[in-house]
Design an enzyme around this catalytic site. Structure first.
Site, PDB file in Angstrom:
ATOM      1  CB  SER A 124       4.050 -27.233  95.676  1.00  0.00           C
ATOM      2  OG  SER A 124       4.131 -27.181  94.463  1.00  0.00           O
ATOM      3  CG  HIS A 181       2.357 -23.141  93.958  1.00  0.00           C
ATOM      4  ND1 HIS A 181       3.817 -22.966  94.064  1.00  0.00           N
ATOM      5  CD2 HIS A 181       2.193 -23.842  93.775  1.00  0.00           C
ATOM      6  CE1 HIS A 181       4.227 -24.223  93.828  1.00  0.00           C
ATOM      7  NE2 HIS A 181       3.311 -24.802  94.119  1.00  0.00           N
ATOM      8  CG  ASP A 239       5.915 -19.969  94.517  1.00  0.00           C
ATOM      9  OD1 ASP A 239       4.411 -20.001  95.356  1.00  0.00           O
ATOM     10  OD2 ASP A 239       6.282 -20.810  94.106  1.00  0.00           O
TER      11      ASP A 239
END
Length: 362
Positions: free
Chosen positions: A205, A86, A125
């Site tokens: 992230s 992402h 992910d």
């Protein structure tokens, strides 16, 4: 940092506003870089923590895209970098910045190195990107053994939360959860994840979760609904991803029957006064359009939607039903995304397309 939670709070009590035009990708790329803060001087809680930070931080990169910022780990001497799917998903431009040698030094466009995507795993992910060259003296981080990680063990994170570059945090492993599911119906994820109390925020992230030896045991990926619920995709899923020869895409959840245009929630507005129903138009369980019934019966009901792909999620079209008989009588449309209606269309009874369009002046 992706968040495993629903919409934040209730909708505004004020009526919907016509969307402003989106920024160009290049503008968003520059804006993301301009919002970064120089890294603060490292503050750790002991000599061991300081050593982990000192050894690992040069191999933790800042990833800048036209969408925002994220983190990544150099895992190969040829420039391969591990991050989250992402972080780079849909990005037209991807840049990587390595840590300056001087702690706290400012960074800018001249520090950017262009990166390309090598491989993607939407299910877990994960993403693998690559830069052409690595700064001298920067060595890859080692991948650890997920089987040796235990609940209660100390873990460490280095990343760029909310643009605060090369921030170090420490916590403990709260639990290891296998075949854990998160994400949305459109983009479901599943992997073995490490639940930690290591403080994480958006910008972390894709950064590494490190064990006491400074090796990578996970990829920090998302935050749960509650205090101290932070999750990293396990290094075992990382190794499987790296061994896979091709991309892996998630399969969206099957749409339930008769789910389109169903009311998700209802709220009362005070200005204008009336009741608004938020409708799910694409079966993802979230409100994508609004049907408004004014308190005054003489006023038309309104259906507010987004017609233009680039203004998805913002109102650019409003249908008016003056007779409240379920058929639109006219519609106003913002064609260029400048926040003002440009066209008006008029409907004949029983038809779902305007028979006449007129330009709105002024």
């Amino acid at each position: 940092m992706a968040q495993a939670r629903g919409p934040a709070g209730a909708a505004s009590q004020a009526g919907p506003k016509i969307a402003k035009p989106p920024k160009a990708p290049a503008d968003r790329f520059a804006q993301a870089l301009g919002g970064l803060q120089p890294e603060p001087a490292s503050t750790t809680r002991g000599a061991a923590d300081a050593q982990i930070y000192r050894r690992a931080a040069p191999s933790v990169v800042l990833i800048v895209t036209d969408k925002g910022v994220g983190s990544g780990s150099l895992i190969a001497a040829d420039g391969q970098i591990l991050t989250n799917h992402h972080v780079v998903d849909g990005a037209k431009q991807i840049g990587v910045i390595f840590k300056p040698a001087l702690e706290g030094a400012a960074i800018g466009k001249s520090d950017l190195r262009r990166a390309e995507v090598l491989k993607l795993d939407q299910v877990a992910d994960l993403a693998l990107i690559k830069v052409e060259a690595v700064p001298p003296g920067v060595t890859p981080l080692k991948l650890g053994d997920g089987a040796s990680l235990q609940v209660g063990a100390d873990v460490h994170a280095i990343g760029h939360p909310t643009g605060e570059a090369w921030t170090y945090t420490r916590g403990i492993v709260s639990q290891i959860r296998r075949a854990y599911e998160w994400g949305s119906a459109k983009s479901p994820h599943e992997a073995t994840v490490i639940q930690t109390q290591t403080p994480l925020n958006p910008g972390n992230s894709g950064g590494p979760l490190l064990d006491g030896q400074g090796v990578v045991v996970g990829v920090n990926s998302f935050i749960g609904d509650g205090e101290g619920l932070n999750y990293a995709v396990s290094v075992e899923d990382v190794k499987t991803f790296l061994a896979r020869s091709r991309d892996r895409a998630a399969t969206p959840a099957a749409k339930p029957a008769d789910c389109e245009w169903k009311a998700v929630d209802t709220e009362t507005w005070s200005d204008p006064k009336g009741v608004a129903e938020h409708l799910d138009t694409d079966c993802d369980g979230e409100g994508d359009a609004t049907f408004f019934t004014p308190a005054k019966r003489r006023d038309p009901t309104l259906l507010m939607v987004s017609e233009r792909e680039e203004s998805k999620g913002e109102v650019d079209t409003i249908y008016y039903d003056a007779n409240r008989d379920g058929d639109a009588d006219w519609v106003i449309y913002d064609t260029d995304g400048d926040g003002k209606p440009d066209m008006r269309g008029d409907f004949r009874k029983g038809e779902d397309e305007p028979y006449r369009w007129e330009k709105i002046s002024g």
